[in-house]
Design a protein around this motif. Structure first.
Motif, mmCIF file in Angstrom:
data_model
loop_
_atom_site.group_PDB
_atom_site.id
_atom_site.type_symbol
_atom_site.label_atom_id
_atom_site.label_comp_id
_atom_site.label_asym_id
_atom_site.label_seq_id
_atom_site.Cartn_x
_atom_site.Cartn_y
_atom_site.Cartn_z
ATOM 1 N N ASP A 66 0.828 -1.204 0.000
ATOM 2 C CA ASP A 66 0.000 0.000 0.000
ATOM 3 C C ASP A 66 0.868 1.262 0.000
ATOM 4 O O ASP A 66 0.640 2.180 -0.770
ATOM 5 N N ARG A 128 1.290 2.573 5.787
ATOM 6 C CA ARG A 128 0.361 3.401 5.017
ATOM 7 C C ARG A 128 0.865 4.840 4.992
ATOM 8 O O ARG A 128 1.422 5.329 5.966
ATOM 9 N N GLU A 130 -0.693 8.632 3.934
ATOM 10 C CA GLU A 130 -1.864 9.408 3.518
ATOM 11 C C GLU A 130 -1.459 10.861 3.354
ATOM 12 O O GLU A 130 -0.687 11.391 4.156
#
Length: 191
Positions: A66, A128, A130
């Motif tokens: 990811d 992750r 973001e």
């Protein structure tokens, strides 16, 4: 009508063929079990990724699939690699170069050296990334720290901790730097 007799298989070949088939079946089962366990246990994945990286001389920090897909994934990996290597090497100047001024002011060199004097971080995996509105990036990562229990954080006097934290990563002087951990995002458990 006469019944046709089928030739009888040679018994001396039957035992080795069955033995080879049994060995192949056992090995396939073990491989499937290990792959299934790795997929279910992120700490095991992180540890195996870090072990492979250490053996090959690659980066200390790995990206999950990811995080790898994020456009800034490689830049974040390189930043965090420098950050954690500076901690492991006890190099305050190199660490200072990876963090924002506010963080460096909160952790002056004498405090930083005392806090990290026996720390060895590893199994670092960026889980992750973001994009935060106007604030750069939010980076979820996991890692393991080993240290003298006397140097461990208050309330967890153990030699090994597994961390899960979200760091703010911001652009400062035209490059990414590590900001403060986001409030309430830091979790740690004994290994």
């Amino acid at each position: 009508m006469r019944a046709t007799r089928l030739p009888r298989p040679n018994a001396r070949w039957l035992v080795p063929v069955l033995a080879v088939a049994a060995v192949l079946a056992v090995n396939a089962g073990l491989l499937a079990r290990n792959a299934y366990q790795d997929a279910r246990d992120p700490q095991r994945v992180a540890a195996s990724d870090a072990a492979r990286a250490a053996q090959s001389g690659d980066a200390l920090v790995q990206l999950s699939p990811d995080a790898f897909q994020h456009p800034d994934g490689q830049a974040v990996r390189e930043l965090l690699d420098r950050y954690f290597r500076a901690i492991n090497d006890r190099n305050y100047g190199a660490w200072r170069d990876t963090v924002v001024d506010r963080r460096a002011l909160a952790e002056p060199e004498h405090q930083w050296r005392a806090a990290y004097r026996s720390t060895r971080d590893g199994a670092v995996v960026v889980r992750r990334i973001e994009t935060a509105q106007g604030e750069g990036l939010r980076v979820l990562l996991t890692f393991t720290s080993n240290q003298d229990p006397a140097d461990a954080p208050v309330g967890t006097p153990v030699s090994c901790l597994r961390w899960r934290v979200v760091y703010a990563v911001v652009v400062d002087d035209g490059r990414f730097r590590v900001g403060m951990p986001l409030n309430g995002s830091t979790q740690r458990d004994p290994c």
